[in-house]
Write an enzyme that holds these catalytic residues in place. Structure first.
Site, PDB file in Angstrom:
ATOM      1  N   LYS A 135       0.775  -1.174   0.012  1.00 56.75           N
ATOM      2  CA  LYS A 135       0.008   0.004  -0.158  1.00 56.75           C
ATOM      3  C   LYS A 135       0.853   1.321   0.073  1.00 56.75           C
ATOM      4  CE  LYS A 135      -3.336   2.626   2.729  1.00 56.75           C
ATOM      5  NZ  LYS A 135      -2.123   3.873   2.730  1.00 56.75           N
ATOM      6  N   LEU A 171      -4.873  -0.094   7.100  1.00 55.32           N
ATOM      7  CA  LEU A 171      -3.864   0.569   7.157  1.00 55.32           C
ATOM      8  C   LEU A 171      -4.252   2.181   6.888  1.00 55.32           C
ATOM      9  CD1 LEU A 171      -0.958  -1.268   5.412  1.00 55.32           C
ATOM     10  CD2 LEU A 171      -1.301  -1.159   7.781  1.00 55.32           C
ATOM     11  N   ASP A 172      -3.642   3.151   7.885  1.00 55.90           N
ATOM     12  CA  ASP A 172      -4.074   4.678   7.784  1.00 55.90           C
ATOM     13  C   ASP A 172      -4.024   5.090   6.408  1.00 55.90           C
ATOM     14  OD1 ASP A 172      -4.783   4.028  10.390  1.00 55.90           O
ATOM     15  OD2 ASP A 172      -2.930   4.975  11.179  1.00 55.90           O
ATOM     16  N   TYR A 173      -4.446   6.305   6.246  1.00 52.03           N
ATOM     17  CA  TYR A 173      -4.474   6.984   5.106  1.00 52.03           C
ATOM     18  C   TYR A 173      -2.823   7.145   4.618  1.00 52.03           C
ATOM     19  CZ  TYR A 173      -5.086  10.657   1.310  1.00 52.03           C
ATOM     20  OH  TYR A 173      -5.144  11.585   0.193  1.00 52.03           O
ATOM     21  N   THR A 227      -0.135   5.674   6.189  1.00 49.81           N
ATOM     22  CA  THR A 227       0.405   4.431   6.492  1.00 49.81           C
ATOM     23  C   THR A 227       0.779   3.510   5.195  1.00 49.81           C
ATOM     24  OG1 THR A 227      -0.257   4.436   8.623  1.00 49.81           O
ATOM     25  CG2 THR A 227       0.735   2.577   7.908  1.00 49.81           C
TER      26      THR A 227
END
Length: 252
Positions: A67, A100-102, A104
């Site tokens: 990601k 997963l955070d924006y 991260t």
């Protein structure tokens, strides 16, 4: 082979509990015959009908994705932001396993297998995830011990134990790079754990999920998991405990 109610639920017809009610009510047919037993299992070639309408069984797929930052870990976003499902083959009806955070980056799994997703994310299965975090404000020895033993977050959630290792320290910039391993996935957990001990996350990356790593992938790349890898992940969630040797019978 899959349980009938699970297949119906995965097809989006109804929840698993509702699917069980449908089976008991005689609304489900397999290969033309009404089935009322909840323990019934079906294969990929079984023809299943609910209320006379044939359902399509979707073959399970499993992707591992590197990601990038700037993507949200959802199927769609009401704010118009980029979503990670745009990065895998078009037409794949998959969803992310956890989030997963924006901002991260790193390893995330996508699949259409709900049971597998639950096994990978539920804390009781204790699947380890390894992160690398660059932080501002070098955490103290006491702070590291707090992270390792578990602490209470701002919403009252008590984190489990973690493994924490200081990789590098820059005293001039008052920054450090930490390696953290947890087996949970609470909302923004790593960032909030570090905030709780006075450190601010500058960069965060998940480098490992179970035994899976990012080897061979660059940002935005994906690959399909092999059957062996999927089986190994399932075994990691449900390890086989060998039978204990029987003790010798005492002589009378």
């Amino acid at each position: 082979m899959e349980r009938l109610q699970k297949v119906i639920a995965q097809a989006g017809i109804a929840s698993r509990r509702k699917a069980e009610e449908m089976i008991l009510d005689g609304r489900v047919r397999i290969n033309g015959k009404v089935v009322r037993e909840l323990g019934t299992k079906v294969g990929p070639k079984s023809e299943i009908e609910v209320d006379g309408v044939k359902i399509e069984q979707e073959e399970h797929v499993y992707y591992v994705l590197y990601k990038p930052s700037g993507y949200v870990s959802t199927v769609d976003d009401d704010k118009g932001r980029k979503v990670i499902t745009d990065l895998v083959p078009p037409g794949s009806r998959v969803f992310p396993v956890g989030r997963l955070d924006y901002n991260t980056t790193g390893l995330i799994i996508l699949t259409n297998d709900g049971e597998f997703s639950n096994m990978m994310t539920h804390p009781k299965f204790k699947i380890p995830k390894r992160y690398v975090a660059k932080v501002k404000n070098i955490p103290s020895y006491i702070a590291i011990k707090q992270l390792e033993s578990g602490l209470e977050l701002d919403d009252g959630y008590k984190t489990g134990s973690a493994k924490v290792r200081m990789k590098t320290v820059d005293h001039k910039k008052n920054s450090a790079i930490l390696e953290i391993v947890i087996s949970e996935g609470h909302n923004r957990q790593i960032r909030r754990m570090l905030e709780a001990v006075g450190s601010e996350v500058i960069k965060l990356k998940r480098e490992q999920f179970g035994f899976l790593t990012l080897d061979g992938l660059t940002t935005g790349d994906w690959r399909e998991l092999s059957r062996k890898e999927v089986s190994k992940l399932r075994e990691l969630a449900n390890p086989v405990v060998p039978n204990e040797p029987r003790g010798k019978k005492k002589k009378k």
